[in-house]
Write a protein that holds these residues in place. Structure first.
Motif, PDB file in Angstrom:
ATOM      1  N   GLY A 159     -47.275  32.737 -10.110  1.00  0.00           N
ATOM      2  CA  GLY A 159     -46.512  31.805 -10.725  1.00  0.00           C
ATOM      3  C   GLY A 159     -45.124  31.904 -10.721  1.00  0.00           C
ATOM      4  N   ASN A 160     -44.103  31.048 -10.987  1.00  0.00           N
ATOM      5  CA  ASN A 160     -42.759  31.255 -11.304  1.00  0.00           C
ATOM      6  C   ASN A 160     -42.420  31.646 -12.689  1.00  0.00           C
ATOM      7  OD1 ASN A 160     -41.736  30.513  -8.528  1.00  0.00           O
ATOM      8  ND2 ASN A 160     -42.246  28.392  -9.017  1.00  0.00           N
ATOM      9  N   ALA A 161     -41.347  31.904 -13.130  1.00  0.00           N
ATOM     10  CA  ALA A 161     -41.106  32.620 -14.137  1.00  0.00           C
ATOM     11  C   ALA A 161     -41.247  32.072 -15.321  1.00  0.00           C
ATOM     12  CB  ALA A 161     -39.598  33.334 -14.138  1.00  0.00           C
ATOM     13  N   LYS A 162     -40.503  30.814 -15.319  1.00  0.00           N
ATOM     14  CA  LYS A 162     -40.607  29.854 -16.438  1.00  0.00           C
ATOM     15  C   LYS A 162     -40.732  30.294 -18.025  1.00  0.00           C
ATOM     16  CE  LYS A 162     -43.290  26.290 -13.687  1.00  0.00           C
ATOM     17  NZ  LYS A 162     -44.391  25.600 -13.610  1.00  0.00           N
ATOM     18  N   GLY A 163     -39.806  31.631 -17.948  1.00  0.00           N
ATOM     19  CA  GLY A 163     -39.893  32.103 -19.327  1.00  0.00           C
ATOM     20  C   GLY A 163     -40.925  33.102 -19.854  1.00  0.00           C
ATOM     21  N   ARG A 164     -41.719  33.375 -18.752  1.00  0.00           N
ATOM     22  CA  ARG A 164     -43.068  34.281 -18.868  1.00  0.00           C
ATOM     23  C   ARG A 164     -42.960  35.629 -18.320  1.00  0.00           C
ATOM     24  NH1 ARG A 164     -46.900  29.791 -16.055  1.00  0.00           N
ATOM     25  NH2 ARG A 164     -45.440  30.009 -14.537  1.00  0.00           N
ATOM     26  N   ILE A 165     -41.697  36.136 -17.947  1.00  0.00           N
ATOM     27  CA  ILE A 165     -41.559  37.214 -17.383  1.00  0.00           C
ATOM     28  C   ILE A 165     -41.865  38.477 -18.507  1.00  0.00           C
ATOM     29  CG2 ILE A 165     -39.889  39.118 -16.549  1.00  0.00           C
ATOM     30  CD1 ILE A 165     -40.876  36.994 -14.584  1.00  0.00           C
ATOM     31  N   ALA A 166     -41.290  38.368 -19.441  1.00  0.00           N
ATOM     32  CA  ALA A 166     -41.622  39.224 -20.569  1.00  0.00           C
ATOM     33  C   ALA A 166     -43.189  39.663 -20.977  1.00  0.00           C
ATOM     34  CB  ALA A 166     -40.659  39.276 -21.997  1.00  0.00           C
ATOM     35  N   VAL A 167     -43.995  38.450 -20.971  1.00  0.00           N
ATOM     36  CA  VAL A 167     -45.025  38.476 -21.129  1.00  0.00           C
ATOM     37  C   VAL A 167     -45.983  39.515 -20.080  1.00  0.00           C
ATOM     38  CG1 VAL A 167     -47.281  37.441 -21.746  1.00  0.00           C
ATOM     39  CG2 VAL A 167     -45.075  36.505 -22.601  1.00  0.00           C
ATOM     40  N   ILE A 168     -45.330  38.744 -18.900  1.00  0.00           N
ATOM     41  CA  ILE A 168     -46.422  39.335 -17.682  1.00  0.00           C
ATOM     42  C   ILE A 168     -45.946  40.983 -17.428  1.00  0.00           C
ATOM     43  CG2 ILE A 168     -46.216  39.132 -15.186  1.00  0.00           C
ATOM     44  CD1 ILE A 168     -45.172  36.100 -15.447  1.00  0.00           C
ATOM     45  N   GLU A 169     -44.656  41.322 -17.769  1.00  0.00           N
ATOM     46  CA  GLU A 169     -44.345  42.696 -17.652  1.00  0.00           C
ATOM     47  C   GLU A 169     -45.253  43.430 -18.754  1.00  0.00           C
ATOM     48  OE1 GLU A 169     -40.174  42.592 -17.904  1.00  0.00           O
ATOM     49  OE2 GLU A 169     -39.786  42.664 -15.588  1.00  0.00           O
ATOM     50  N   ARG A 170     -45.382  42.828 -19.721  1.00  0.00           N
ATOM     51  CA  ARG A 170     -46.256  43.662 -20.708  1.00  0.00           C
ATOM     52  C   ARG A 170     -47.653  43.661 -20.585  1.00  0.00           C
ATOM     53  NH1 ARG A 170     -49.482  43.244 -25.327  1.00  0.00           N
ATOM     54  NH2 ARG A 170     -49.845  40.941 -24.907  1.00  0.00           N
ATOM     55  N   ILE A 171     -48.070  42.816 -19.817  1.00  0.00           N
ATOM     56  CA  ILE A 171     -49.556  42.835 -19.494  1.00  0.00           C
ATOM     57  C   ILE A 171     -49.459  43.896 -18.160  1.00  0.00           C
ATOM     58  CG2 ILE A 171     -51.405  41.428 -18.348  1.00  0.00           C
ATOM     59  CD1 ILE A 171     -50.775  41.029 -21.401  1.00  0.00           C
ATOM     60  N   VAL A 185     -47.731  37.977  -8.567  1.00  0.00           N
ATOM     61  CA  VAL A 185     -46.500  37.414  -7.417  1.00  0.00           C
ATOM     62  C   VAL A 185     -45.745  36.420  -8.198  1.00  0.00           C
ATOM     63  CG1 VAL A 185     -46.553  35.904  -5.367  1.00  0.00           C
ATOM     64  CG2 VAL A 185     -48.435  37.780  -5.742  1.00  0.00           C
ATOM     65  N   ILE A 186     -44.519  36.629  -8.259  1.00  0.00           N
ATOM     66  CA  ILE A 186     -43.480  35.566  -8.969  1.00  0.00           C
ATOM     67  C   ILE A 186     -42.713  35.263  -7.869  1.00  0.00           C
ATOM     68  CG2 ILE A 186     -41.847  35.337 -10.594  1.00  0.00           C
ATOM     69  CD1 ILE A 186     -43.318  37.934 -12.019  1.00  0.00           C
TER      70      ILE A 186
END
Length: 292
Positions: A159-171, A185-186
């Motif tokens: 999925g595209n970032a849409k403000g979610r990068i920090a959460v995805i990186e934490r996971i 995959v972003i």
């Protein structure tokens, strides 16, 4: 039945397998400059004949029921309505949360305006349905021909970032802490292209799908449905997933609620099969036929 949609690859993927006697009509999105001009006219209360240039491919007027898939421009919806018979049913289904989708509009006013055009309006998001006085209709997905594929990775996200990068990186850090492998995959951030068929292949090759939603969203993204139809586990930050009929804590891990120290145990445990009667309602062909 007529189905009018923007010619995006994802819609093409689903509708190419729709079958039946559906008439598929692509409506090209308006240019950014045209959108600005139309927004100015609508926001000042004009219904100018200049709006007549809003394209609906070259469809002929029809008395067939019409489903409009996620087209939110009032100008285009007005143009589509003009090509529907006076008493022909017309439906509009929103596939994205209304607040970001209609951020340049007064949403309540726009909903009222579109209803005045004769549309019944539906959304994938139960909270949007309640807040804006429209109807709810569930998300859908594509059921694979083959589901028993040996997974090569533990956790998959696309999925595209849409403000979610920090959460995805934490996971991602959490996965590495507990020895889980991930494939995140972003596309826009990573500068890559991935079509939907390849995305589904990646789902089948994973034990578990990661779902991170936009803030304020209660409706399901495609990811929980992809997990369901492929018999995969799901990790999500959408607590509203508990409302749905396929929810089972043995299959679905809710971030912020479930104990993250048990995430590896969750991923490695077997998927618990969901009743066929539940799965069927989320398959695209059945979803499409339910409009009849």
């Amino acid at each position: 039945m007529r189905i009018i949609y923007y010619g995006y690859p994802l819609w093409d993927y689903f509708l190419s397998s729709a079958g039946g006697s559906h008439e598929l009509i692509k409506s090209e999105p308006l240019s950014f400059r045209s959108k600005l001009a139309l927004h100015a006219f609508w926001n000042r209360g004009f219904r100018s004949r200049l709006l007549d240039f809003a394209d609906v491919a070259n469809s002929a007027p029809s008395d067939e029921p019409t489903i409009v898939m996620d087209i939110y421009s009032p100008a285009q919806l007005w143009r589509i309505a003009k090509k529907c018979g006076k008493d022909a049913p017309r439906y509009l289904w929103f596939w994205n949360p209304l607040k970001p989708t209609l951020r340049f509009h007064d949403i309540h006013r726009t909903v009222a305006l579109v209803k005045d055009m004769g549309y019944r309006i539906f959304t994938f998001d139960p909270d949007d349905a309640e807040e804006f006085g429209i109807e709810y209709k569930n998300q859908f997905g594509a059921r694979p021909a083959e589901r028993n594929v040996a997974p090569r990775t533990d956790l998959y996200f696309c999925g595209n970032a849409k403000g979610r990068i920090a959460v995805i990186e934490r996971i991602g850090r959490l996965c590495r802490k507990y020895g889980l492998t991930e494939n995140f995959v972003i596309p826009r951030k990573q500068g890559i292209m991935i079509n939907y068929s390849r995305n589904l292949e990646n789902v089948r090759n994973s034990k578990c799908v990661l779902d991170i939603v936009q803030r304020g969203q209660s409706g399901l993204t495609l990811r929980p449905i992809e997990a369901l139809l492929n018999s995969k586990k799901l990790i999500t930050d959408n607590a509203a997933v508990e409302r749905y009929d396929f929810y089972d804590p043995r299959n679905i891990f809710i971030l912020g609620k479930d104990d993250e120290s048990r995430i590896k145990e969750f991923v490695d445990s077997p998927f618990v099969e969901v009743p066929e009667s539940v799965i069927e309602k989320y398959e695209f062909g059945n979803w499409l036929n339910s409009w009849r």
